[in-house]
Write a protein that holds these residues in place. Sequence first.
Motif, short mmCIF file in Angstrom:
data_model
loop_
_atom_site.label_atom_id
_atom_site.label_comp_id
_atom_site.label_asym_id
_atom_site.label_seq_id
_atom_site.Cartn_x
_atom_site.Cartn_y
_atom_site.Cartn_z
N THR A 1 0.84 -1.21 0.00
CA THR A 1 0.00 0.00 0.00
C THR A 1 0.86 1.25 0.00
O THR A 1 1.89 1.30 0.69
N LEU A 2 0.47 2.25 -0.77
CA LEU A 2 1.18 3.52 -0.75
C LEU A 2 0.88 4.25 0.55
O LEU A 2 -0.29 4.41 0.92
N GLY A 3 1.92 4.69 1.24
CA GLY A 3 1.72 5.42 2.47
C GLY A 3 1.21 6.83 2.18
O GLY A 3 1.29 7.34 1.07
N ARG A 4 0.66 7.45 3.20
CA ARG A 4 0.18 8.84 3.09
C ARG A 4 0.86 9.69 4.15
O ARG A 4 1.04 9.23 5.28
N ILE A 5 1.22 10.89 3.75
CA ILE A 5 2.02 11.73 4.64
C ILE A 5 1.35 13.08 4.83
O ILE A 5 0.78 13.65 3.90
N GLN A 6 1.38 13.54 6.06
CA GLN A 6 0.87 14.88 6.39
C GLN A 6 2.04 15.85 6.37
O GLN A 6 3.07 15.60 7.01
#
Length: 454
Positions: free
Chosen positions: A10-15
């Motif tokens: 899964t592609l990670g998500r970053i804030q």
Amino acid sequence: MSFQIPSDTTLGRIQRAPENFVSRTDIAFVNRASETDRRSFFKKAFAAAAVGAVAASPALATAAKGDPAILNLPAHTKGLGQPVAAMPYGMPSQYEKNLQRRESPGLTRVGAASVSFCPLQGLFGVITPSGLHFERHHQGWWDIDPTQHRLMINGLVKREMVFTIDELMRMESVSRVHFIECGANSGMEWANVAVPTVQYTHGMLSCSEFTGVPLIKVLEYCGVDLKKGRYILAEGADGSSMTRTIPMEMVESGEVLLTYGQNGEMLRPENGYPLRLIVPGVQGVSSVKYLRRIEVGDKPYAAKDEAVHYVDLMPDGTHRQYTSIQECKSVITTPSGGQKLLTPGFYNITGLAWSGRGKITAVDVSTDGGKNWKSATVQGPVHDKSLTRFNLPWVWDGKGEVLLQSRAVDSTGYVQPSYRTLREKRDDKSIYHNNAIQSWRIDASGEVHNVHVG
């Protein structure tokens, strides 16, 4: 070299870091607020950004079922957009407007003698947009009429001459990519962790394609005495009359430029328009802005900003002078302090490396605080005394603590030191020339913090 993302990952998500969404109005409020109010403000700002990031980035599973953002045609697909030249000079998207160079609150008392930091965490490649290039002024910046600006050459030359900008621009020019780094970059971090994000730990750093005339060509035109004249004094035309000594061997190499162009256009006023000296690999103060005079002499000039300032306090109490070269250094810009990994999955660890002594030849990345290292991909073309981009694919499992570090090697074989190694030589009371390995700690919640390791 490219890499492939495993199809089952899964592609990670970053804030993004708060510098990407905190407006100038908010900053003004923070500067006026009490310490308690500041903490409360940033807590709320982070929470709002987290909600926005989740809402703007639907999970892949949702997208597979039918993401309305792709199924429903938006207004801009069905309507007529704005005409050409609606903005004669293009501006960033309104959605990127808060990615700005910023002043560190409380760092200096007077804005005209201060620093603005480049938002490294939001940039790509190695070229810094001219409008985001960091600033360091000693007496404020000016927008000088180029028709009234002059450059004087005097001292150990046969013909003392005065040049207009037009005359310099009629000479054969060269364009080269180089970084400029303030000697005090990372200076706040010598003894302890002081600031939270990469914009403030490393943001007195930028890189541009500079265009101008090699200084040696102009000196030769004036009949320079290279046997006796082994130093030059560069003098700026701002209120501080910044003066710096440059050894003649640097000038003779052809690297030192009389620069009027930056990234394909004229220099910006904040960066020395209409004429700036560029001394590649040397701390930024030697790239004198608003350049008005070059004097050729037979010994160092010991000007105040090289005999008193920009010197290194050594462990035995003495001061080290004329240490101008910016040694090999690197920093991971994503993930970095202030950012937050929202989900486990795939991430691209990326950052910048540079050396004042030559080219970057390798960058290693560690995810366990330096116990183990992997070779990152160094992205070409790699220029001499320029920023170099590196990347390393990485999967975060969301479990336990991660300590991210990067370690650069340059073409002389010099290896970027740890804090422990640097402090053994230099102690921890200095201000300038901190090139230690930067560490970022990712906790179990995904928040990224600035820490010192080693």
